[in-house]
Design a protein around this motif. Structure first.
Motif, PDB file in Angstrom:
ATOM      1  N   ALA A 240       0.016   6.459   8.677  1.00 43.72           N
ATOM      2  CA  ALA A 240      -0.148   6.073   7.273  1.00 43.72           C
ATOM      3  C   ALA A 240       1.015   5.200   6.809  1.00 43.72           C
ATOM      4  O   ALA A 240       0.811   4.215   6.071  1.00 43.72           O
ATOM      5  CB  ALA A 240      -0.260   7.329   6.409  1.00 43.72           C
ATOM      6  N   GLU A 241       2.226   5.535   7.240  1.00 44.49           N
ATOM      7  CA  GLU A 241       3.394   4.729   6.853  1.00 44.49           C
ATOM      8  C   GLU A 241       3.297   3.320   7.421  1.00 44.49           C
ATOM      9  O   GLU A 241       3.587   2.330   6.722  1.00 44.49           O
ATOM     10  CB  GLU A 241       4.670   5.411   7.335  1.00 44.49           C
ATOM     11  CG  GLU A 241       4.974   6.717   6.632  1.00 44.49           C
ATOM     12  CD  GLU A 241       6.131   7.477   7.255  1.00 44.49           C
ATOM     13  OE1 GLU A 241       6.632   8.433   6.619  1.00 44.49           O
ATOM     14  OE2 GLU A 241       6.545   7.122   8.394  1.00 44.49           O
ATOM     15  N   ASN A 243       0.552   1.682   8.351  1.00 48.11           N
ATOM     16  CA  ASN A 243      -0.527   0.955   7.696  1.00 48.11           C
ATOM     17  C   ASN A 243      -0.119   0.488   6.305  1.00 48.11           C
ATOM     18  O   ASN A 243      -0.490  -0.616   5.875  1.00 48.11           O
ATOM     19  CB  ASN A 243      -1.781   1.828   7.613  1.00 48.11           C
ATOM     20  CG  ASN A 243      -2.445   2.029   8.962  1.00 48.11           C
ATOM     21  OD1 ASN A 243      -2.348   1.190   9.852  1.00 48.11           O
ATOM     22  ND2 ASN A 243      -3.122   3.162   9.127  1.00 48.11           N
ATOM     23  N   ALA A 244       0.654   1.309   5.603  1.00 48.63           N
ATOM     24  CA  ALA A 244       1.106   0.919   4.262  1.00 48.63           C
ATOM     25  C   ALA A 244       2.050  -0.277   4.334  1.00 48.63           C
ATOM     26  O   ALA A 244       1.980  -1.194   3.501  1.00 48.63           O
ATOM     27  CB  ALA A 244       1.795   2.105   3.581  1.00 48.63           C
ATOM     28  N   THR A 245       2.936  -0.276   5.309  1.00 47.17           N
ATOM     29  CA  THR A 245       3.841  -1.417   5.471  1.00 47.17           C
ATOM     30  C   THR A 245       3.065  -2.674   5.810  1.00 47.17           C
ATOM     31  O   THR A 245       3.317  -3.756   5.254  1.00 47.17           O
ATOM     32  CB  THR A 245       4.879  -1.117   6.571  1.00 47.17           C
ATOM     33  OG1 THR A 245       5.730  -0.068   6.119  1.00 47.17           O
ATOM     34  CG2 THR A 245       5.722  -2.350   6.891  1.00 47.17           C
ATOM     35  N   ALA A 248       1.302  -4.032   2.750  1.00 44.80           N
ATOM     36  CA  ALA A 248       2.213  -4.599   1.756  1.00 44.80           C
ATOM     37  C   ALA A 248       2.883  -5.886   2.229  1.00 44.80           C
ATOM     38  O   ALA A 248       3.651  -6.493   1.474  1.00 44.80           O
ATOM     39  CB  ALA A 248       3.276  -3.564   1.390  1.00 44.80           C
TER      40      ALA A 248
END
Length: 353
Positions: A240-241, A243-245, A248
């Motif tokens: 999840a981390e 994919n979030a990076t 963004a």
């Protein structure tokens, strides 16, 4: 693609046998638009807010053992063992010297009362069944074993008590590696605080580095080389981390080739991540299309090694050879206890400022 394409001359005195102190004082060669000399403690200023560093949180076990073979029909023989990886049926696969002095059924006695029975002998290793497992095995190994320093260091000096700290990263959590993810050895608490203040995120993954990482490439056509498999895990939180990076617009920057290989194994062709666990034998050489890594922080690697091929795949063989020639001339320290490089392919966007 020939093995000799990844060769370079390295003076013997460039091989580091101890790390610098503090850890973040190691030199850092930035390879982006040209070459720039820096230090690891400059990293917060070299990266951008929103970037994410990915660390391998494997913990090195004291996998080097010295013992004596016991066999009713023959006198004892001294045996050196390096554990490689746990076997699915229990026990460990191990390198042993001299291998020819071991046969199935032999018993090897180590310090701290630890013993192992040879259950199989292969062309390059043995299978060992120890007399205990779980926490009892880990405790005995801590007493009997030594840190498994790479051959190019072990040939110059024996491992000692200081290596138990020096050859372990501050991220080490999951026991199972028999070699350190050495690029992460350069990080300390003060540097991590400065990275966080700069807005640079971090994620932990696990890849248990095996002794196969030190085995030489023996084929001239490198595309026919086969890697040893290593066990790894990418958690749901880590996925999840990452994919979030990616969503963004931040860069994903593995710290070390082990973290990179785990990410490239787990990523989809589109560069997305989900929880993953298993074994990987991914072999990255020029022509590989990267799915996960936008850049890489890594130490300087051995000539003719698979890791030279990996970094050449990321930024180009000619760029790597130019960078390594500069590092040799400028007195950088090489290999596991040596200095580091920050490799930023020009296709990934803005260069380092």
């Amino acid at each position: 693609m020939r093995l000799e394409d990844f060769d370079f001359d390295l003076p013997e005195d460039r091989i580091a046998v101890r790390p610098v102190r503090p850890r973040s004082a190691a030199r850092l060669l930035v390879v982006a638009e040209g070459l720039r000399d820096a230090h690891v403690y400059d990293l917060p200023d070299l990266l951008q807010p929103g970037d994410r560093l990915v660390f391998n949180d494997t913990r090195v076990i004291p996998a080097r053992l010295e013992g004596v073979r016991h066999r009713p029909t023959a006198p004892g023989a001294r045996i050196d063992v390096t554990l490689m990886e746990p076997l699915a049926q229990g026990g460990w696969s191990a390198l042993a010297r001299p291998l020819k002095k071991l046969s199935p059924g032999d018993t090897v006695h180590f310090a701290a009362g630890l013993t192992a029975r040879v259950t199989a002998r292969h062309a390059d290793r043995v299978d060992l069944a120890f007399d205990r497992d779980g926490a009892a095995f880990e405790a005995a190994l801590a007493d009997a074993g030594a840190m498994p320093l790479p051959p190019y260091i072990a040939a110059k000096r024996a491992p000692d008590a200081q290596d138990r700290e020096d050859y372990q990263t501050i991220f080490a959590r999951a026991p199972g590696a028999v070699a350190a993810p050495t690029a992460a050895l350069h990080f300390d608490a003060a540097l991590m605080d400065r990275l966080a203040a700069r807005g640079i995120a971090t994620t932990a993954v696990t890849l248990h580095v095996g002794a196969g990482t030190f085995l030489p490439v023996k084929v001239d056509d490198v595309t026919t080389h086969r890697m040893h498999a290593e066990r790894g895990t990418l958690s749901e939180v880590a996925a999840a981390e990452l994919n979030a990076t990616r969503a963004a617009g931040g860069r994903i920057i593995p710290v070390g080739t082990t973290a990179l290989r785990l990410l490239e194994t787990a990523a989809t062709p589109e560069g997305r991540f989900a929880a993953w666990e298993g074994a990987t034998d991914i072999f990255i050489y020029p022509g590989y299309r990267f799915r996960a890594a936008d850049a890489l922080m890594t130490n300087f690697h051995l000539p003719r090694s698979t890791l030279m091929m990996l970094v050449s795949a990321l930024v180009g063989r000619d760029v790597v050879l130019e960078a390594y020639a500069h590092a040799v001339a400028a007195g950088y320290r090489f290999f596991s206890y040596g200095d580091a490089s920050l490799l930023i392919p020009q296709r990934t966007g803005p260069s380092v400022g």
